[in-house]
Design a protein around this motif. Structure first.
Motif, PDB file in Angstrom:
ATOM      1  N   VAL A   1       0.847  -1.196   0.000  1.00  0.00           N
ATOM      2  CA  VAL A   1       0.000   0.000   0.000  1.00  0.00           C
ATOM      3  C   VAL A   1       0.884   1.249   0.000  1.00  0.00           C
ATOM      4  CG1 VAL A   1      -1.879   1.214   1.160  1.00  0.00           C
ATOM      5  CG2 VAL A   1      -1.717  -1.286   1.323  1.00  0.00           C
TER       6      VAL A   1
ATOM      7  N   LEU B   1       1.614   0.352  -9.993  1.00  0.00           N
ATOM      8  CA  LEU B   1       0.383  -0.439  -9.877  1.00  0.00           C
ATOM      9  C   LEU B   1       0.206  -1.330 -11.104  1.00  0.00           C
ATOM     10  CD1 LEU B   1      -2.106   2.277  -8.557  1.00  0.00           C
ATOM     11  CD2 LEU B   1      -1.438   0.214  -7.317  1.00  0.00           C
TER      12      LEU B   1
ATOM     13  N   ASP C   1       0.152  -2.445  -4.890  1.00  0.00           N
ATOM     14  CA  ASP C   1      -1.240  -2.866  -5.079  1.00  0.00           C
ATOM     15  C   ASP C   1      -2.253  -1.741  -4.942  1.00  0.00           C
ATOM     16  OD1 ASP C   1      -0.856  -5.841  -5.315  1.00  0.00           O
ATOM     17  OD2 ASP C   1       0.071  -5.522  -3.359  1.00  0.00           O
ATOM     18  N   VAL C   2      -1.960  -0.754  -4.113  1.00  0.00           N
ATOM     19  CA  VAL C   2      -2.921   0.315  -3.826  1.00  0.00           C
ATOM     20  C   VAL C   2      -2.142   1.615  -3.657  1.00  0.00           C
ATOM     21  CG1 VAL C   2      -4.724   1.155  -2.250  1.00  0.00           C
ATOM     22  CG2 VAL C   2      -4.478  -1.301  -2.652  1.00  0.00           C
TER      23      VAL C   2
ATOM     24  N   TRP D   1      -6.457   1.417  -7.322  1.00  0.00           N
ATOM     25  CA  TRP D   1      -5.881   0.074  -7.454  1.00  0.00           C
ATOM     26  C   TRP D   1      -6.074  -0.420  -8.883  1.00  0.00           C
ATOM     27  CZ3 TRP D   1     -10.386   1.436  -5.209  1.00  0.00           C
ATOM     28  CH2 TRP D   1     -11.557   0.805  -5.633  1.00  0.00           C
TER      29      TRP D   1
ATOM     30  N   ARG E   1      -8.028  -6.389  -9.780  1.00  0.00           N
ATOM     31  CA  ARG E   1      -7.194  -6.867  -8.657  1.00  0.00           C
ATOM     32  C   ARG E   1      -8.108  -7.198  -7.499  1.00  0.00           C
ATOM     33  NH1 ARG E   1      -4.257  -9.270  -5.564  1.00  0.00           N
ATOM     34  NH2 ARG E   1      -2.262  -8.536  -4.732  1.00  0.00           N
TER      35      ARG E   1
ATOM     36  N   ILE F   1      -7.787  -5.088  -0.047  1.00  0.00           N
ATOM     37  CA  ILE F   1      -8.368  -3.964  -0.795  1.00  0.00           C
ATOM     38  C   ILE F   1      -9.770  -3.685  -0.279  1.00  0.00           C
ATOM     39  CG2 ILE F   1      -9.155  -3.182  -3.063  1.00  0.00           C
ATOM     40  CD1 ILE F   1      -6.823  -4.659  -4.306  1.00  0.00           C
TER      41      ILE F   1
END
Length: 325
Positions: free
Chosen positions: A99, A139, A145-146, A279, A283, A288
């Motif tokens: 993150v 990303l 991922d975020v 994101w 995914r 998330i």
């Protein structure tokens, strides 16, 4: 006659060259020899019966057919990545979720902390990428991922491959040297910045979305964007750069305190920096879900999605922030 079957490896080779527009850099990115990469691209061109790149001794360009193939190739490669992720390695909920909270001290860390409470079984790891434009590339490459930031500031082709959830209208502020005449004010009206040169990340390849927002805000107000300056990381470097260049710095109201400077909110009107949780499309991860729930809860508790009357925000940003996410 059966239709041609295109190997995903060939599509990955094509995408690397399309992104880099340089065979040597694309080969380094894929950890293959340049000759092997060129061979794969030529094979893909033969199988599809088209020329995908224009090549000269000076540059590589996408042809019309290469541009047409680009979205199909991206979707095919992403689909294969998702398939492999679903059936190889640890279960999705066991994989650490990376993150990007942008910088230490921002409210994004509060969202991450709340998400950890909501999903204690997930490993949510903080990263500090400093800028959504840079983070968006990470990303899409699967290296994080975020992230958080101004979604409207991304290129439309990049936005198409990402999902977002509006999270906050952050009031903007200015960081001033302690001895600056405006430092004596509790709030700084925008008109008082006329004639000033304000640093807004010009020249920083990680944050062009922020420089673009500043340019829109300053237009017609007699405020200049300061020229590029060295990127300051950490309190001591910030103090040194501020002392050397003396330019006020455009930021958000949650920017952490720095030595030798003061932070003052901007008013008349209150300019807003739109922040979304971002994101990669398709995914899936329980982390998330936890981050989205945490962002929604904190926005509700703190009024983050309430716009002050008469506040300033670009129309394109306002439209994106009104979307349900």
């Amino acid at each position: 006659m059966s239709p041609p079957s295109v190997e995903p490896r060939l599509l990955r080779a094509f995408l690397a060259v399309a992104d880099e527009l340089h065979f040597t850099r694309a080969a380094a990115r894929l950890y293959v020899a340049q000759q092997a990469l060129s061979r794969d691209v030529r094979r893909l061109e033969r199988e599809l019966g088209v020329e995908l790149f224009g090549r000269t001794t000076r540059q590589v360009t996408l042809t019309a057919d290469g541009t047409r193939l680009l979205p199909y190739a991206r979707r095919a490669v992403e689909a294969q990545d998702e398939l492999l992720a679903a059936f190889t390695g640890p279960a999705p909920e066991d994989r650490p979720l990376l993150v990007d909270v942008n910088s230490p001290g921002l409210v994004h860390e509060r969202v991450l902390a709340r998400a950890r409470e909501l999903a204690p079984g997930c490993e949510l790891m903080a990263r500090y990428e400093s800028g959504l434009t840079h983070a968006a590339a990470e990303l899409l490459a699967g290296r994080i991922d975020v992230s958080f930031g101004r979604f409207a500031g991304l290129d439309a082709a990049v936005r198409e491959r990402l999902d977002q959830q509006p999270m906050r209208y952050e009031p903007m502020a200015v960081v001033l040297p302690e001895e600056h005449p405006l430092a004596a004010l509790d709030e700084v009206p925008l008109r008082r910045l006329a004639g000033e040169r304000i640093y807004a990340g010009a020249g920083n390849p990680r944050t062009p979305e922020w420089t673009d927002l500043a340019r829109r805000l300053f237009a017609g107000r007699g405020i200049e964007i300061a020229p590029p300056a060295p990127l300051a990381i950490g309190e001591e470097e910030f103090r040194r750069i501020m002392a050397k260049y003396r330019n006020p710095v455009l930021t958000g109201v949650d920017f952490p305190a720095m030595p030798g400077s003061v932070l003052r909110p901007l008013v008349d009107p209150v300019p807003l920096s739109p922040v979304s949780l971002v994101w990669r499309k398709a995914r899936r991860h329980p982390g998330i879900d936890a981050l989205r729930a945490a962002a929604s809860a904190l926005a509700e508790e703190n009024g983050w999605l309430e716009r002050p009357e008469g506040a300033w925000i670009p129309a394109a940003d306002a439209l994106i922030m009104m979307s349900p996410g």
